[in-house]
Design a protein around this motif. Structure first.
Motif, PDB file in Angstrom:
ATOM      1  N   GLY A 214      23.856  44.366 103.135  1.00  0.00           N
ATOM      2  CA  GLY A 214      24.987  44.847 102.344  1.00  0.00           C
ATOM      3  C   GLY A 214      24.735  44.549 100.881  1.00  0.00           C
ATOM      4  O   GLY A 214      23.722  43.932 100.524  1.00  0.00           O
ATOM      5  N   SER A 215      25.659  45.033 100.025  1.00  0.00           N
ATOM      6  CA  SER A 215      25.542  44.848  98.566  1.00  0.00           C
ATOM      7  C   SER A 215      24.128  45.171  98.078  1.00  0.00           C
ATOM      8  O   SER A 215      23.582  44.471  97.215  1.00  0.00           O
ATOM      9  N   VAL A 216      23.574  46.226  98.617  1.00  0.00           N
ATOM     10  CA  VAL A 216      22.173  46.590  98.339  1.00  0.00           C
ATOM     11  C   VAL A 216      21.963  46.914  96.858  1.00  0.00           C
ATOM     12  O   VAL A 216      20.888  46.679  96.295  1.00  0.00           O
TER      13      VAL A 216
ATOM     14  N   VAL B 136      17.368  52.245  99.039  1.00  0.00           N
ATOM     15  CA  VAL B 136      17.729  53.395  99.869  1.00  0.00           C
ATOM     16  C   VAL B 136      19.062  53.030 100.483  1.00  0.00           C
ATOM     17  O   VAL B 136      19.179  52.024 101.183  1.00  0.00           O
ATOM     18  N   ASP B 137      20.096  53.828 100.142  1.00  0.00           N
ATOM     19  CA  ASP B 137      21.426  53.475 100.632  1.00  0.00           C
ATOM     20  C   ASP B 137      22.304  54.711 100.739  1.00  0.00           C
ATOM     21  O   ASP B 137      21.935  55.795 100.294  1.00  0.00           O
ATOM     22  N   ILE B 138      23.482  54.488 101.297  1.00  0.00           N
ATOM     23  CA  ILE B 138      24.483  55.545 101.414  1.00  0.00           C
ATOM     24  C   ILE B 138      25.140  55.773 100.053  1.00  0.00           C
ATOM     25  O   ILE B 138      25.508  54.818  99.379  1.00  0.00           O
ATOM     26  N   VAL B 139      25.273  57.035  99.685  1.00  0.00           N
ATOM     27  CA  VAL B 139      26.068  57.391  98.510  1.00  0.00           C
ATOM     28  C   VAL B 139      27.194  58.285  99.006  1.00  0.00           C
ATOM     29  O   VAL B 139      26.939  59.298  99.654  1.00  0.00           O
TER      30      VAL B 139
ATOM     31  N   THR C 165      31.049  58.456  97.231  1.00  0.00           N
ATOM     32  CA  THR C 165      31.671  58.938  95.987  1.00  0.00           C
ATOM     33  C   THR C 165      30.729  58.735  94.797  1.00  0.00           C
ATOM     34  O   THR C 165      30.927  59.322  93.736  1.00  0.00           O
ATOM     35  N   GLY C 166      29.750  57.871  94.934  1.00  0.00           N
ATOM     36  CA  GLY C 166      28.836  57.545  93.831  1.00  0.00           C
ATOM     37  C   GLY C 166      29.360  56.408  92.966  1.00  0.00           C
ATOM     38  O   GLY C 166      28.722  55.988  91.999  1.00  0.00           O
ATOM     39  N   ARG C 167      30.546  55.905  93.333  1.00  0.00           N
ATOM     40  CA  ARG C 167      31.201  54.886  92.505  1.00  0.00           C
ATOM     41  C   ARG C 167      30.414  53.573  92.449  1.00  0.00           C
ATOM     42  O   ARG C 167      30.280  52.966  91.385  1.00  0.00           O
ATOM     43  N   THR C 168      29.883  53.157  93.600  1.00  0.00           N
ATOM     44  CA  THR C 168      29.156  51.871  93.634  1.00  0.00           C
ATOM     45  C   THR C 168      27.926  51.937  92.733  1.00  0.00           C
ATOM     46  O   THR C 168      27.635  50.999  91.986  1.00  0.00           O
TER      47      THR C 168
HETATM   48  C1  PRP Z   1      28.391  51.540 101.389  1.00  0.00           C
HETATM   49  C2  PRP Z   1      27.019  51.776 100.801  1.00  0.00           C
HETATM   50  C3  PRP Z   1      27.289  51.715  99.322  1.00  0.00           C
HETATM   51  C4  PRP Z   1      28.685  52.296  99.195  1.00  0.00           C
HETATM   52  C5  PRP Z   1      28.622  53.740  98.758  1.00  0.00           C
HETATM   53  O1  PRP Z   1      28.621  50.197 101.434  1.00  0.00           O
HETATM   54  O2  PRP Z   1      26.101  50.828 101.254  1.00  0.00           O
HETATM   55  O3  PRP Z   1      27.255  50.393  98.859  1.00  0.00           O
HETATM   56  O4  PRP Z   1      29.282  52.204 100.482  1.00  0.00           O
HETATM   57  O5  PRP Z   1      29.888  54.322  98.619  1.00  0.00           O
HETATM   58  P1  PRP Z   1      30.340  55.009  97.263  1.00  0.00           P
HETATM   59  O6  PRP Z   1      29.269  55.984  96.847  1.00  0.00           O
HETATM   60  O7  PRP Z   1      31.622  55.724  97.617  1.00  0.00           O
HETATM   61  O8  PRP Z   1      30.561  53.947  96.227  1.00  0.00           O
HETATM   62  P2  PRP Z   1      29.791  49.545 102.263  1.00  0.00           P
HETATM   63  O9  PRP Z   1      31.114  49.872 101.662  1.00  0.00           O
HETATM   64  O10 PRP Z   1      29.653  49.954 103.676  1.00  0.00           O
HETATM   65  O11 PRP Z   1      29.560  47.988 102.042  1.00  0.00           O
HETATM   66  P3  PRP Z   1      28.238  47.096 102.003  1.00  0.00           P
HETATM   67  O12 PRP Z   1      27.674  47.183 100.623  1.00  0.00           O
HETATM   68  O13 PRP Z   1      28.726  45.709 102.295  1.00  0.00           O
HETATM   69  O14 PRP Z   1      27.307  47.600 103.044  1.00  0.00           O
END
Ligand code: PRP
Length: 216
Positions: A142-144, A157-160, A162-165
């Motif tokens: 997490g918190s990649v 390499v992570d999920i995007v 909304t792109g907010r993170t």
């Molecule tokens: C997921 C992912 C990103 C974020 C992306 O994390 O790993 O950090 O959501 O979403 P966004 O584009 O809408 O900002 P998650 O909320 O599952 O928490 P984690 O970082 O603890 O894995």
């Protein structure tokens, strides 16, 4: 009339949960009102629908289904790609859309054998191998997005979604690896042995997905 068999469904707690629940309700299932995302209950039984739900970590959904303790599961395609479990992918529920992407600092420069941090080591490894790039994959849970900021990795390499993170951490999306939605999966034996109940749920959910697509 033969009674419909009971089904056990593994549901992912977290971001997919609310949308999956809404989908089940739209499919006409009488889901209990106290079944919410922040519920601490791990099992919920809905006798009137002959359904039981296991509320589990998203990454564990395919495990429950593969081992047959759940007949069905709702899970993101990202998890299916990463876990490579022996389950039957039944239906694209078209909920919780996001993408698996490579991201990094905007001033990122290519280096030899870059380090890539990810919750998806298999996806990352396969992607860079296909690109002919040698990388060292560092697994995080997490918190990649923190990794490139503190010098643990060159890219992530992570999920995007909304792109907010990414934005709030000064990172940019560099390449999209795969687009992701949630899927309905089935245990291979349940799919055969409980086919009537599975088919019925599949059809009800399929109709809702279709209606959502045409905006009904
Ligand atoms: C997921 C992912 C990103 C974020 C992306 O994390 O790993 O950090 O959501 O979403 P966004 O584009 O809408 O900002 P998650 O909320 O599952 O928490 P984690 O970082 O603890 O894995």
């Amino acid at each position: 009339m033969v009674e419909r068999q009971e089904l056990i469904v593994a549901m992912p707690k977290g971001r997919i949960f609310g949308e999956a629940l809404e989908l089940l309700r739209k499919a006409g299932l009488d889901m209990p009102q106290d079944l919410t995302e922040d519920s601490r209950k791990l099992t919920v039984t809905v006798p009137r629908e002959k359904l039981s739900f296991l509320l589990v970590k998203p990454v564990d959904v395919p495990t429950y289904v593969e081992h047959g303790v759940a007949d069905l599961g709702v899970v993101g395609k990202d998890v299916l790609m990463e876990e490579e479990r022996d389950v039957h992918e039944l239906l694209d529920l078209e909920i919780s859309p996001c993408r698996v992407s490579v991201a990094g600092l905007p001033d990122w420069k290519p280096v030899l054998n870059p380090k890539v941090a990810s919750k998806y080591p298999r996806i990352a490894d396969q992607y860079f191998r296909e690109q002919g790039q040698q990388v060292e994959v560092i697994r995080l849970n997490g918190s990649v997005e923190l990794a490139p900021l503190i010098g643990l990795a060159d890219r992530i390499v992570d999920i995007v979604s909304t792109g907010r993170t990414l934005k709030e951490n000064g990172l940019v999306e560099l390449e999209e690896i795969a687009s992701v939605t949630s899927r309905l999966i089935a245990n291979r034996s349940s799919y055969r042995l409980k086919s009537r109940a599975v088919d019925e749920l599949y059809e009800r959910l399929g109709k809702v997905v279709e209606q959502g697509r045409v905006g009904v």
